[in-house]
Design a protein around this motif. Sequence first.
Motif, short mmCIF file in Angstrom:
data_model
loop_
_atom_site.label_atom_id
_atom_site.label_comp_id
_atom_site.label_asym_id
_atom_site.label_seq_id
_atom_site.Cartn_x
_atom_site.Cartn_y
_atom_site.Cartn_z
N MET A 47 13.48 20.15 -23.40
CA MET A 47 14.61 19.43 -22.82
C MET A 47 15.94 19.93 -23.38
O MET A 47 16.93 20.04 -22.65
N GLY A 84 8.33 18.85 -26.60
CA GLY A 84 9.06 18.34 -25.44
C GLY A 84 10.54 18.30 -25.69
O GLY A 84 11.35 18.60 -24.80
N GLY A 87 6.01 24.16 -25.36
CA GLY A 87 7.26 23.70 -25.95
C GLY A 87 7.42 24.07 -27.41
O GLY A 87 8.51 24.45 -27.85
N SER A 133 13.24 20.27 -16.88
CA SER A 133 13.48 21.24 -17.95
C SER A 133 12.43 22.34 -17.95
O SER A 133 12.74 23.51 -18.22
N ALA A 137 4.10 20.35 -23.41
CA ALA A 137 4.94 20.30 -24.61
C ALA A 137 4.22 20.91 -25.80
O ALA A 137 4.83 21.63 -26.61
N GLY A 171 12.30 9.91 -18.17
CA GLY A 171 11.98 10.88 -19.21
C GLY A 171 11.10 12.01 -18.70
O GLY A 171 11.33 13.19 -19.01
N ALA A 221 2.40 16.39 -19.08
CA ALA A 221 3.62 16.74 -19.80
C ALA A 221 3.34 16.97 -21.29
O ALA A 221 3.92 17.87 -21.91
N THR A 222 2.44 16.16 -21.85
CA THR A 222 2.08 16.32 -23.26
C THR A 222 1.44 17.68 -23.51
O THR A 222 1.75 18.37 -24.49
N LEU A 242 11.75 11.10 -26.54
CA LEU A 242 10.30 11.23 -26.35
C LEU A 242 9.51 10.40 -27.35
O LEU A 242 8.48 9.81 -27.00
N SER A 275 16.87 14.50 -27.66
CA SER A 275 15.66 14.74 -26.86
C SER A 275 14.42 14.28 -27.61
O SER A 275 13.52 13.63 -27.05
N LEU A 290 11.94 15.98 -18.40
CA LEU A 290 11.07 16.98 -19.02
C LEU A 290 10.54 17.96 -17.98
O LEU A 290 10.53 19.18 -18.21
N TYR A 291 10.13 17.46 -16.82
CA TYR A 291 9.62 18.34 -15.76
C TYR A 291 10.71 19.28 -15.23
O TYR A 291 10.47 20.46 -15.01
#
Length: 567
Positions: free
Chosen positions: A385, A381, A351, A265, A347, A258, A343-344, A400, A396, A262-263
């Motif tokens: 994606m 996120g 995001g 993307s 996002a 996952g 990542a959070t 998540l 997506s 995400l990365y």
Amino acid sequence: MNALWLLVIGVLMYLAGWFFYSKFVASKILKLNDEFKTPAHEFKDNIDYVPTNKFVLWGHHFTTVAGAAPIVGPAIAVQWGWLPAFLWVVFGTVFFAGIHDMSALWASVRNQGKSIGTICQRYIGSKVGQLFMIVIFLVLLMVNAAFGVIIAQESVRYPTTIIPAWGAIAIALVMGQAIYKFKMNLALVTVIAVTALYALVPLGVAVPVSLPESFMGLDSFRQWIVILFIYCGIASILPVWMLLQPRDYVNGIQLFVGLALLYVSVVIVSPTVVAPSLIPAIKEPGGWSIIVPILFVTVACGAISGFHGIVSSGTTSKQVDKESDVRFVGYLGAVGEGSLSLATIIACVAGVGLLASGGDLNPSSWASLYKGGAVNFANGGGAIMSEGIGLPFGVSQTLLSLMLILFAATTMDSGIRLQRYIIQEWGEIYKIPALRGKGIATIVAVALSFFLAINGVGAGGKNEVAIWPLFGATNQLLASLTLLTVSVILIKSKRLGGSLVTLIPMSFVLTMSFWAALVKLGDYFKAQNWLLFGINIVVIAVTVMVVLSALSTIAQILREQKNEAHS
């Protein structure tokens, strides 16, 4: 600003921490030695003590410590701007969390797989160690209660996650049998298990599952809480190889799949950071008091977390095959969690901008989109994606939110098990036969956590996590006490210079978390929330006593070493 810069800087820092800093600490300070017989071999029983492949153990450790916290904490913290949360997550992971997790795991491996509380008794004093165990128990209580509420919230909010989330349990049970009973190839089993898990995602999207709005006087939210704690009680008494270990391992794999999606993307989309680096109020005179100290307890897991020390010395240390695996499992576990927090942040601050106006938003527009909490991770996120790799937004988003639910659930599994260990230890210490058995100890652990989830977490009957700030402060205080205990071990082993790698982060975290605990004490008093006020009082009092006793022990050790040198 392009969010790609946040990703690149964060990843480079994590790589530098792994290849250089962790290697230095492992070889020069902890002095890991594969000739040392680990508890997994010394006390092997194939229930709790099980020599385990380091990749499988890393998966178990990482997903156990990760839970929902590295998502929820940063998702809340970005309300003060992306910069403070980003700096704390990146530098905290490299210099704080990685060293905390690795050193706690090492200390337990070197002490027969005992819990950090028991180790504290051995090196600082019996009475102090027993007080330390109270803090550990309260952290576990809050973890189980808070994560139970978070999973219940997500289950109600995203019914598309129910089939894959509960299907993961069946997959893990089959996986445990395949690896340990039938000795099947780990790589093959991994591919089949992960494929099966992801195959359930579109099924979950097609067939969402919701509980009745009301059943026996309970709304759907509380029904989920009941179901979750019944499951966790059962899971906590099964052998670790049967469910806990394979479930955590496959969850670890799906997390990195996952995260990779995400990365990738983020690289493809290169979304614009639409949140401010600092909210305007922070830039005003005295405005930093909004962040200091609360930021450092809001983002706990993902920067440093006392819960990691409990897991390291509770279940993970009993499964270490070779002592050199301590670095791989401990430090990379923290790096994995930091990657999730990074990542959070992306996002939440970039995001969500893709959800409106094609990402062409200014900070004031972002404020209207920011919902405050984990929902931003799934929405922001999912948008990245969807835009980057073409997955439908619903799929997506489900992926998540599934990640969040699975992590929180694996943490609850281990949390109840660890609470049971402590209750059984207390049964031995205080000679209470009824508490020595798994059954009664598990029932007590589940009952107390359930009570707090129903009465202490949902403030005013709402489904919000009112306990989160207290959990964060207590969790960070526990991290500082764990680092303090490891420091005592290093000093007693005549590694005074080496102890600086634990003493420096300990001092910072202790200051911030104790300060935050005092702030929350005033807040709970004003709100007349006497349950959380009482828990906070106990935590503060115990922390003061443990710190004073540890400092006295360190002074005594240094005097003895000085006299020995002069004799």
